[in-house]
Design a protein around this motif. Structure first.
Motif, short mmCIF file in Angstrom:
data_model
loop_
_atom_site.label_atom_id
_atom_site.label_comp_id
_atom_site.label_asym_id
_atom_site.label_seq_id
_atom_site.Cartn_x
_atom_site.Cartn_y
_atom_site.Cartn_z
N ILE A 4 17.08 35.90 55.90
CA ILE A 4 16.33 35.09 56.84
C ILE A 4 17.29 34.16 57.57
CG2 ILE A 4 14.45 33.44 57.14
CD1 ILE A 4 13.48 34.38 54.33
N ILE A 42 11.65 27.48 53.53
CA ILE A 42 11.97 28.86 53.91
C ILE A 42 13.30 29.29 53.31
CG2 ILE A 42 12.45 30.38 55.88
CD1 ILE A 42 9.51 29.63 55.57
N PRO A 44 16.63 29.55 54.48
CA PRO A 44 17.32 30.61 55.21
C PRO A 44 18.78 30.74 54.80
CG PRO A 44 17.26 28.64 56.55
CD PRO A 44 16.47 28.33 55.30
N LYS A 90 19.05 41.29 60.10
CA LYS A 90 18.57 39.98 59.66
C LYS A 90 17.19 39.69 60.26
CE LYS A 90 23.18 38.05 58.93
NZ LYS A 90 24.12 36.95 59.23
N PHE A 91 16.50 38.74 59.67
CA PHE A 91 15.15 38.40 60.10
C PHE A 91 15.18 37.06 60.83
CE2 PHE A 91 10.91 36.64 59.77
CZ PHE A 91 10.08 37.74 59.95
N PHE A 93 13.72 33.86 62.20
CA PHE A 93 12.56 32.99 62.03
C PHE A 93 12.76 31.87 63.06
CE2 PHE A 93 9.21 31.72 58.89
CZ PHE A 93 8.87 30.50 59.42
N GLY A 266 10.61 39.98 63.24
CA GLY A 266 10.92 38.57 63.42
C GLY A 266 9.69 37.84 63.91
N LYS A 298 6.22 37.78 52.33
CA LYS A 298 7.29 38.46 53.09
C LYS A 298 8.53 38.69 52.23
CE LYS A 298 9.20 40.45 56.54
NZ LYS A 298 8.78 41.83 56.80
#
Length: 299
Positions: A4, A42, A44, A90-91, A93, A266, A298
């Motif tokens: 993330i 989150i 990340p 990669k995601f 956010f 995303g 997720k």
């Protein structure tokens, strides 16, 4: 599991001034969410920030859209950054900003392939410039990224349309004006107003969308979350308030289905204005809800 990456796009380029001489406060959103522990929750792998060009309240004479040239320049930079993240599996956010940040996301998606867009918003944002009183990109974001509008904004890098109209789902609108709704009704997009969403059922709506992503063999889909899709009583700190809206129970149910899909590439969060939430109570409730649902379903 994808890494993330929180990406901050602190832009207010797509909105009009709330009052003469005052910029929209939504550009402060990424920092405001950090103060309310979204980043911590989150967790990340990386945090990236791309500052936006200077805001003006002037319409571009060619397009009649506010900050059009700055939007184009910023979108190209955004797209480069997002494209790199997607290429590394990669995601992203993404934290806005107003809805104009969708422009950079949509360009990056077109560069990568053929994607769907789940546009979760209290408005369709599928409006022709002729119906816009403000010239703000935010109110036309969904239509512009599907190729409806001036080519200065719809054909950046010769990529028009960034999202095919038939791959757009507008969900959650409660601006029930006939002329306004007819714009999306007369398109090839799929439209679920708030009334229709509740009538058909949240699970049915989302499952149908996800089935279409699979049936069309799309490369993935993008989730746009405008916080004004939430009920006005729990999210009043937005630029265009409208009665009703999703409860957190409904919102969490809906996004949980989307978060479970491996096709989700995303997401972006827009419109919450820190200037309109002085105590932070509405922001904190939002952070608690979206982070809990995201972390549960997720990753």
């Amino acid at each position: 599991m994808k890494e993330i990456c929180i990406v901050e796009f602190p832009s207010n380029l797509g909105l009009k001034e709330p009052q003469p001489g005052k910029e929209p406060g939504v550009k402060k959103l990424p920092e405001w969410l950090w103060k309310h522990n979204l980043h911590k929750k989150i967790n990340p792998k990386n945090i990236l920030t791309l500052d936006a060009p200077k805001y003006t309240n002037l319409k571009d004479p060619e397009t009649q859209i506010l900050n059009a040239n700055s939007l184009v320049d910023y979108a190209r930079e955004q797209a480069y950054l997002i494209n790199n993240l997607l290429s590394q599996n990669k995601f992203p956010f993404i934290l806005g900003g107003d809805c104009s940040i969708l422009l950079g996301s949509a360009i990056a998606l077109k560069q990568k392939g053929n994607y769907g867009l789940f546009y979760l918003d209290g408005h369709t944002d599928f409006m022709d410039i002729s119906l816009s009183e403000t010239g703000g990109f935010g109110g036309m974001a969904a239509s512009l990224v599907t190729g409806k509008g001036h080519q200065k904004l719809t054909n950046i890098l010769n990529l028009c349309p960034y999202i095919k109209e038939e791959n757009l789902w507008c969900v959650g609108n409660r601006e029930y004006d006939e002329e306004y709704e007819n714009e999306i009704r007369n398109s090839d997009a799929t439209y679920f107003s708030l009334k229709e969403l509740r009538k058909q059922g949240i699970s049915n709506c989302v499952k149908t969308f996800l089935n279409q992503i699979e049936d069309k063999k799309l490369d993935g889909f993008w989730l746009h979350i405008d916080v004004d899709v939430l009920n006005d009583s729990i999210m009043p700190c937005v630029d265009s308030r409208t009665p009703d809206g999703l409860t957190y129970i409904e919102f969490n149910q809906l996004i949980s289905y989307l978060f479970q899909s491996e096709k989700l590439s995303g997401l972006e969060i827009t419109i919450l204005d820190p200037d309109l939430d002085s105590t932070g109570q509405y922001t904190q409730e939002f952070v608690d809800n979206i982070s809990s649902t995201f972390n549960t379903f997720k990753f």
